[in-house]
Write a protein that holds these residues in place. Structure first.
Motif, PDB file in Angstrom:
ATOM      1  N   ALA A   1      -8.362   2.522   0.667  1.00  0.00           N
ATOM      2  CA  ALA A   1      -9.088   1.360   1.166  1.00  0.00           C
ATOM      3  C   ALA A   1      -8.528   0.928   2.513  1.00  0.00           C
ATOM      4  O   ALA A   1      -7.405   1.293   2.900  1.00  0.00           O
ATOM      5  CB  ALA A   1      -9.029   0.202   0.168  1.00  0.00           C
ATOM      6  N   VAL A   2      -9.325   0.147   3.227  1.00  0.00           N
ATOM      7  CA  VAL A   2      -8.941  -0.429   4.512  1.00  0.00           C
ATOM      8  C   VAL A   2      -8.931  -1.938   4.357  1.00  0.00           C
ATOM      9  O   VAL A   2      -9.879  -2.522   3.842  1.00  0.00           O
ATOM     10  CB  VAL A   2      -9.919  -0.016   5.629  1.00  0.00           C
ATOM     11  CG1 VAL A   2      -9.583  -0.736   6.933  1.00  0.00           C
ATOM     12  CG2 VAL A   2      -9.903   1.493   5.825  1.00  0.00           C
ATOM     13  N   ALA A   3      -7.843  -2.574   4.793  1.00  0.00           N
ATOM     14  CA  ALA A   3      -7.716  -4.029   4.724  1.00  0.00           C
ATOM     15  C   ALA A   3      -8.054  -4.632   6.083  1.00  0.00           C
ATOM     16  O   ALA A   3      -7.712  -4.081   7.128  1.00  0.00           O
ATOM     17  CB  ALA A   3      -6.295  -4.430   4.319  1.00  0.00           C
ATOM     18  N   SER A   4      -8.742  -5.787   6.037  1.00  0.00           N
ATOM     19  CA  SER A   4      -9.121  -6.486   7.256  1.00  0.00           C
ATOM     20  C   SER A   4      -8.887  -7.975   7.066  1.00  0.00           C
ATOM     21  O   SER A   4      -9.433  -8.587   6.144  1.00  0.00           O
ATOM     22  CB  SER A   4     -10.602  -6.210   7.570  1.00  0.00           C
ATOM     23  OG  SER A   4     -11.049  -7.020   8.642  1.00  0.00           O
ATOM     24  N   TRP A   5      -8.069  -8.557   7.947  1.00  0.00           N
ATOM     25  CA  TRP A   5      -7.802  -9.991   7.901  1.00  0.00           C
ATOM     26  C   TRP A   5      -7.571 -10.466   9.329  1.00  0.00           C
ATOM     27  O   TRP A   5      -6.506 -10.235   9.906  1.00  0.00           O
ATOM     28  CB  TRP A   5      -6.580 -10.280   7.027  1.00  0.00           C
ATOM     29  CG  TRP A   5      -6.345 -11.738   6.769  1.00  0.00           C
ATOM     30  CD1 TRP A   5      -7.087 -12.570   5.984  1.00  0.00           C
ATOM     31  CD2 TRP A   5      -5.295 -12.549   7.321  1.00  0.00           C
ATOM     32  NE1 TRP A   5      -6.571 -13.843   6.002  1.00  0.00           N
ATOM     33  CE2 TRP A   5      -5.458 -13.865   6.810  1.00  0.00           C
ATOM     34  CE3 TRP A   5      -4.229 -12.297   8.182  1.00  0.00           C
ATOM     35  CZ2 TRP A   5      -4.610 -14.909   7.139  1.00  0.00           C
ATOM     36  CZ3 TRP A   5      -3.380 -13.349   8.514  1.00  0.00           C
ATOM     37  CH2 TRP A   5      -3.571 -14.638   7.995  1.00  0.00           C
ATOM     38  N   GLY A   6      -8.612 -11.058   9.896  1.00  0.00           N
ATOM     39  CA  GLY A   6      -8.512 -11.437  11.304  1.00  0.00           C
ATOM     40  C   GLY A   6      -8.319 -10.203  12.164  1.00  0.00           C
ATOM     41  O   GLY A   6      -9.069  -9.239  12.076  1.00  0.00           O
ATOM     42  N   ARG A   7      -7.296 -10.208  12.978  1.00  0.00           N
ATOM     43  CA  ARG A   7      -7.010  -9.061  13.834  1.00  0.00           C
ATOM     44  C   ARG A   7      -6.059  -8.071  13.182  1.00  0.00           C
ATOM     45  O   ARG A   7      -5.750  -7.027  13.755  1.00  0.00           O
ATOM     46  CB  ARG A   7      -6.416  -9.540  15.180  1.00  0.00           C
ATOM     47  CG  ARG A   7      -7.354 -10.455  15.962  1.00  0.00           C
ATOM     48  CD  ARG A   7      -6.879 -10.640  17.389  1.00  0.00           C
ATOM     49  NE  ARG A   7      -6.872  -9.378  18.120  1.00  0.00           N
ATOM     50  CZ  ARG A   7      -7.950  -8.821  18.662  1.00  0.00           C
ATOM     51  NH1 ARG A   7      -9.133  -9.416  18.547  1.00  0.00           N
ATOM     52  NH2 ARG A   7      -7.862  -7.687  19.316  1.00  0.00           N
ATOM     53  N   TRP A   8      -5.589  -8.413  11.975  1.00  0.00           N
ATOM     54  CA  TRP A   8      -4.670  -7.524  11.261  1.00  0.00           C
ATOM     55  C   TRP A   8      -5.456  -6.544  10.408  1.00  0.00           C
ATOM     56  O   TRP A   8      -6.491  -6.880   9.831  1.00  0.00           O
ATOM     57  CB  TRP A   8      -3.741  -8.350  10.367  1.00  0.00           C
ATOM     58  CG  TRP A   8      -2.835  -7.504   9.511  1.00  0.00           C
ATOM     59  CD1 TRP A   8      -1.658  -6.943   9.862  1.00  0.00           C
ATOM     60  CD2 TRP A   8      -3.059  -7.130   8.139  1.00  0.00           C
ATOM     61  NE1 TRP A   8      -1.122  -6.242   8.803  1.00  0.00           N
ATOM     62  CE2 TRP A   8      -1.961  -6.343   7.736  1.00  0.00           C
ATOM     63  CE3 TRP A   8      -4.085  -7.388   7.219  1.00  0.00           C
ATOM     64  CZ2 TRP A   8      -1.862  -5.809   6.447  1.00  0.00           C
ATOM     65  CZ3 TRP A   8      -3.993  -6.860   5.943  1.00  0.00           C
ATOM     66  CH2 TRP A   8      -2.884  -6.083   5.573  1.00  0.00           C
ATOM     67  N   SER A   9      -4.964  -5.332  10.318  1.00  0.00           N
ATOM     68  CA  SER A   9      -5.588  -4.327   9.465  1.00  0.00           C
ATOM     69  C   SER A   9      -4.533  -3.385   8.915  1.00  0.00           C
ATOM     70  O   SER A   9      -3.427  -3.270   9.459  1.00  0.00           O
ATOM     71  CB  SER A   9      -6.657  -3.532  10.231  1.00  0.00           C
ATOM     72  OG  SER A   9      -6.049  -2.733  11.239  1.00  0.00           O
ATOM     73  N   ALA A  10      -4.885  -2.727   7.831  1.00  0.00           N
ATOM     74  CA  ALA A  10      -4.010  -1.732   7.214  1.00  0.00           C
ATOM     75  C   ALA A  10      -4.887  -0.766   6.447  1.00  0.00           C
ATOM     76  O   ALA A  10      -6.066  -1.037   6.191  1.00  0.00           O
ATOM     77  CB  ALA A  10      -2.991  -2.397   6.292  1.00  0.00           C
ATOM     78  N   LYS A  11      -4.319   0.352   6.055  1.00  0.00           N
ATOM     79  CA  LYS A  11      -5.105   1.348   5.331  1.00  0.00           C
ATOM     80  C   LYS A  11      -4.175   2.124   4.423  1.00  0.00           C
ATOM     81  O   LYS A  11      -2.953   2.167   4.634  1.00  0.00           O
ATOM     82  CB  LYS A  11      -5.803   2.299   6.315  1.00  0.00           C
ATOM     83  CG  LYS A  11      -4.851   3.109   7.183  1.00  0.00           C
ATOM     84  CD  LYS A  11      -5.610   3.931   8.208  1.00  0.00           C
ATOM     85  CE  LYS A  11      -4.683   4.871   8.990  1.00  0.00           C
ATOM     86  NZ  LYS A  11      -3.639   4.159   9.724  1.00  0.00           N
ATOM     87  N   GLY A  12      -4.757   2.745   3.394  1.00  0.00           N
ATOM     88  CA  GLY A  12      -3.957   3.607   2.550  1.00  0.00           C
ATOM     89  C   GLY A  12      -4.269   3.464   1.076  1.00  0.00           C
ATOM     90  O   GLY A  12      -5.069   2.615   0.658  1.00  0.00           O
TER      91      GLY A  12
END
Length: 376
Positions: A336-347
């Protein structure tokens, strides 16, 4: 005896039932009208499509919640409302009057440009219909004997999740399939940071999902794009913009230009103070509030307090939408990809976090803790 009518079994109304199970409401009759006793959870729909969950794991049984809240469950679709007369009509002809009403029926899928796709067209809403139809799409793909072409229209988070889930599901059952995604000229995930879009583009490329920009119009063969390109399709999934239910426009409630119920900071109709609304069905002019399931969840506890205040007196609470919402975009596989404002992460770990949050939500409303216990 006052009657509180809960129209719809959406996410916000789950919190209302939970609160009603805890608090005594003498002199109040509670009635919930909803098409099905099983409420599907949209957050787990892509995971179910991909085969990670059983259907039963993605649904909440409203019956024990209603029993715990001393509420009567009426199964049916509301097809008309008269806010001045304080009553609704169901599709089977029954009429139900109310003193206070709350609307949490979500939105419909905008199919205005896609109707000519005919029997190939499958809207993501209502969820119950989609839950029933997707296995038929898989069966048709398996039986086809040649490449199966699926097009998903709508390049928001929902459309991307559905396209990736479908691609994963086809691969899992050994079906030779081509999946395409169609979005507007402005691109996709327009409300998310550039890093999120880059992450998702990489995932789409790995899954061999073609992305097409432009307006799509339904035709007999599939879809015609605004640039003249024909996308042949055996099935078309519509995850397009939200559309207000037609009966709301005729209800007498003040609605915005799109037909969604206008509410104030208390989730209360600006024209009929005995009517409340939450989730996708409503809109506010005082704050920006994108249509997202997160708002239905976050506004639920506030709605519960305000409905009790409307019935029994007391101070109402304002619902203040969060400046940022966390989005966890599932990508077919357990990734999955995480999105919170300008922050993001994946894995993989992001998917595990999403799985934990989703299962916790289902578990919270699957075992009503207050059932059978004395109310305060």
């Amino acid at each position: 005896m006052k009657r509180l009518l809960l129209i719809g079994g959406g996410h916000a109304h789950l919190f209302v039932l939970e609160q009603l199970a805890r608090v005594s409401t003498p002199g109040t009759e509670v009635v919930m009208v909803t098409p099905s006793a099983q409420q599907g959870y949209s957050g787990m729909l892509p995971g179910w499509m991909a085969g990670h969950y059983e259907r039963s794991q993605c649904q909440i049984d409203l019956r024990p919640l209603a029993v715990a809240a001393s509420a009567r469950l009426e199964l049916g679709h509301v097809c008309a409302m008269n806010a001045d007369r304080r009553c609704v009509r169901l599709d089977d002809g029954r009429e139900i009057a109310y003193d206070v009403a709350s609307i949490d029926v979500g939105s419909a899928t905008d199919l205005s440009w896609l109707g000519l796709a005919g029997a190939k067209l499958l809207a993501v809403k209502p969820l119950e219909a989609f839950f029933s139809a997707w296995p038929q799409v898989l069966a048709a793909a398996r039986a086809r004997g040649q490449i199966f072409r699926l097009v998903v229209v709508g390049a928001g988070a929902a459309g991307i999740e559905l396209a990736l889930a479908a691609r994963y599901a086809f691969a899992r059952i050994g079906v030779d399939a081509a999946v395409s995604l169609v979005g507007s000229d402005s691109g996709f995930l327009t409300d998310h940071a550039p890093a999120v879009r880059r992450h998702v583009l990489v995932v789409l490329a790995r899954a061999q999902i073609a992305f097409h920009r432009g307006r799509a119009v339904g035709v007999e063969q599939g879809l015609m794009l605004s640039n003249g390109q024909l996308l042949s399709a055996d099935s078309v999934i519509a995850a397009t913009g939200a559309r207000a239910h037609d009966w709301l426009k005729r209800s007498g409630l003040a609605c915005d230009e799109s037909g969604f119920v206008e509410v104030d900071r208390y989730q209360r109709s600006v024209s009929h103070p005995n009517v409340f609304a939450a989730g996708d069905v409503c809109s506010r002019h005082d704050v920006e509030m994108p249509r997202s399931g997160t708002h239905a969840v976050h506004s639920g506890p506030v709605l519960a307090v305000n409905l009790l205040a409307a019935l029994q007196g007391g101070t109402m609470r304002s619902y203040v939408p969060r400046r940022r919402s966390l989005y966890l975009i599932s990508c077919g596989a357990r990734y999955a990809v995480a999105s919170w404002g300008r922050w993001s992460a994946k894995g993989d770990w992001v998917w595990r976090c999403k799985d934990l949050i989703d299962r916790r939500f289902i578990r919270r409303f699957s075992r009503p803790a207050s059932a059978g216990s004395p109310k305060a």
